[in-house]
Design an enzyme around this catalytic site. Structure first.
Site, short mmCIF file in Angstrom:
data_model
loop_
_atom_site.label_atom_id
_atom_site.label_comp_id
_atom_site.label_asym_id
_atom_site.label_seq_id
_atom_site.Cartn_x
_atom_site.Cartn_y
_atom_site.Cartn_z
N SER A 1 -9.46 -0.51 7.34
CA SER A 1 -8.91 -0.32 5.99
C SER A 1 -8.20 -1.51 5.39
CB SER A 1 -7.96 0.89 5.98
OG SER A 1 -8.71 2.07 5.94
N SER B 1 -9.53 1.79 3.12
CA SER B 1 -8.72 2.58 2.22
C SER B 1 -7.68 1.77 1.44
CB SER B 1 -7.99 3.67 3.00
OG SER B 1 -7.06 3.11 3.91
N LYS C 1 0.85 -1.20 0.00
CA LYS C 1 0.00 0.00 0.00
C LYS C 1 0.88 1.24 0.00
CE LYS C 1 -3.82 2.07 2.68
NZ LYS C 1 -4.58 1.97 3.95
#
Lengths: 95, 501
Positions: B179, B155, B80
């Site tokens: 997330s 996210s 990420k």
């Protein structure tokens, strides 16, 4: 609570942000909606409850004060928006 | 041979036995990234093929040299874009950091590299990890590979997509209020948020420091265990990192579940927004656990209904403080100051330095981020902090106490990960309160600091992934992974790659 236009301008200023006139109403209305939503917390009786700032017991962590490797000067400056090779350059503080 | 459906642990063993080379595996997955990313938009930056092959060849020669490497050596992984990685920009999917090149690796990333893993690239996310749909990326929204008109969640949406679409066998993301778990649930893969402090936050770009935690994505529970084994552990560079011995997380995966006490949270199962198909998936999981010898008990988390409001005070407060560092002086986006803007400084009463900071922040940050900074600033400001921030911290204590009480009766909690399957792109983006309400079942683990995992649990009639969530007391990851692995073996889910051809 009622949040006025001035309140929102003030909080933006404290946040070092500026809202363009075109986005102001959208941001302000969402801001008010979220604030109204979180106000439900006032209904909870928290008399005598200790605040929980952290999920685990935190203790101050110390280490011995010895010389350690740090970033090289040029590496530390490598992401600077503006630099003279030695310092970070910013606009004047006194206008 | 279809490598994407194998467990990473299996594939790692094949690499170690030289049945397949790291070069072949890396090429295979990198080709899939090139093939599918134009459809799902999961990646922000990808390493070029030469760089990936060079890393792969190094691992191959170490294996050839007889070196004993980690079980994950030679396996590709995506990361990420909130975790610092040398060699590519680390953007947080924000214009503010679009060109930021970190001078060091995050500790979790470094540990993966040291274990011989091959980083393919960085995955798309909601800007600064603020969002539940990856639509708040300043660059582009990612798409759910099971239904391209739907969000992959957020996210860490891009990370979940790379695993779901078989572009990478593994990924790591961050979980501040769900997330990792929610995008895993939307994309039909496994996702784990460890105990707060178990994985170092050094090099994890901060959103809400008392809630942020790094966690893995995979198709198989045993792979979550293998990745966590590599990234968990004390780091002197993160003062909140727990200084505890990390148990062997894989040896107990096959322990029988006989006598396991499972709690089902009444407030979650009765939640008015809970989709009936997800409720059924939870009930089916309950039956499966019973068939494995577990007992089921009903438990209550009476303060659960306030968890979203609590989270959406605390997280913005911490964010407003953390994101104060974006001042356009040391790194990050700096606005080009036109004469008009600099002459404005005399009217705004700001000096030229401050004017530069305000304009840069206002242009470099997206709407959701700005609004959360403002909300946090408001809730911390003089006259309001008792009513908002401190009150939220007290309710957080009540929520954590509820969990403690529940875990006196049961070993793990079973429930939904998210109230609905993946929603459509654009469906909630204009209504933050509706968007936030979805986080009902995930934020509590972050507030209480406990580990939690979402697992696939079949599909809806329309072919969208369903998911369940398991939660355990702090530092009981081994128990959580054991339960998850046994559920997978008993048929809760079959790992499936979303077909994009």
């Amino acid at each position: 609570m009622n949040v006025s236009r001035e309140d929102i301008l003030k909080v933006a200023s404290l946040s070092k942000l500026e809202l363009a006139e075109a986005e102001f109403e959208v941001v302000a209305s969402k801001f008010r909606n979220v604030l109204a939503f979180v106000e439900q917390l006032n209904e909870v009786d928290t008399t005598g409850v200790e605040e929980m700032a952290h999920p685990v017991d935190v203790h101050t962590v110390t280490r011995s004060d010895t010389l350690q490797e740090s970033l090289d000067h040029d590496v530390a400056l490598s992401n600077a928006p503006k630099s003279d090779g030695e310092f970070f350059l910013v606009p004047p503080v006194l206008g | 041979m279809q490598l994407e459906i194998l467990s990473a642990v299996q594939l790692g063993a094949m690499i170690a036995k030289r049945e397949v080379s790291c070069r072949e595996v890396s090429k295979y997955f990198l080709d899939r990234v090139h093939q599918f990313d134009s459809i799902v938009s999961a990646m922000v930056n990808v390493f070029d093929e030469a760089t990936v092959m060079e890393q792969a060849d190094q691992v191959d020669s170490r294996i050839l040299g007889g070196e004993k490497l980690s079980p994950l050596a030679g396996l590709p992984i995506t990361i990420k874009d909130v975790l610092c990685l040398e060699g590519l920009p680390t953007t947080c999917s924000s214009k503010m950091l679009q060109n930021f090149r970190p001078p060091y690796n995050a500790t979790s990333v470094q540990r993966l590299i040291d274990a011989g893993m091959i980083v393919l690239g960085k995955t798309n996310m909601d800007e600064f990890a603020m969002g539940s749909s990856t639509e708040n990326s300043a660059f582009f929204p990612s798409r759910n590979p099971w239904a391209l008109d739907r969000t992959p969640g957020g996210s860490s949406g891009g990370s979940a997509v790379t695993v779901a679409a078989g572009m990478s066998p593994l990924s790591i993301g961050s979980d501040t209020g769900g997330s990792v778990r929610q995008p895993a649930a939307f994309c039909g893969v496994c996702g784990l948020k460890p105990t707060y402090g178990l994985v170092s936050r050094f090099g994890l770009i901060a959103f809400a420091s008392s809630l942020d935690q790094v966690g893995p994505f995979a198709h198989h529970v045993e792979d979550l265990a293998a990745v966590l084994q590599v990234i968990a552990g004390h780091d002197p560079r993160d003062s909140t990192s727990l200084n505890v011995a990390i148990p062997d997380l894989t040896s107990g995966l096959n322990a029988p579940l006989k006598g396991l006490r499972v709690g089902v949270v009444r407030e979650h199962q009765d939640h008015p927004a809970l989709d009936p198909e997800i409720s059924k998936a939870v009930q089916a999981t309950q039956k499966l656990l019973q068939s494995l010898g577990a007992t089921i008990e009903e438990v209550h988390l009476p303060n659960s209904r306030h968890s979203v409001a609590t989270y959406y005070v605390i997280a913005p407060c911490e964010a407003s403080s953390n994101l104060a560092r974006y001042e356009a002086a040391h790194y990050g986006y700096r606005a080009r100051m036109t004469t008009e803007a600099s002459s404005k400084s005399s009217t705004s009463g700001r000096n030229p330095l401050e004017e530069m900071m305000v304009v840069s922040r206002s242009q470099g940050l997206g709407e959701e981020v700005k609004r959360r900074i403002m909300l946090g600033t408001f809730a911390l400001s003089a006259g309001y902090s008792d009513a908002y921030y401190k009150q939220a911290l007290k309710v957080r204590r009540l929520i954590a106490n509820d969990y403690q009480q529940a875990f006196q009766k049961v070993d793990v909690l079973l429930g939904p990960a998210f109230p609905t399957p993946a929603f459509r792109l654009g469906e909630k983006i204009d209504d933050p309160v509706q968007m936030y309400l979805g986080d009902q079942f995930t934020v509590e683990a972050n507030l209480a600091g406990i580990p939690a995992m979402s697992l696939p649990a079949g599909f809806t009639r329309d072919g969208l992934p369903l998911a369940i969530q398991l939660q355990a007391p702090q530092l009981q990851e081994a128990r959580l992974l054991n339960v998850g692995h046994q559920l997978q073996r008993a048929g809760l889910f079959e790992p499936k790659i979303a077909g994009l051809v």
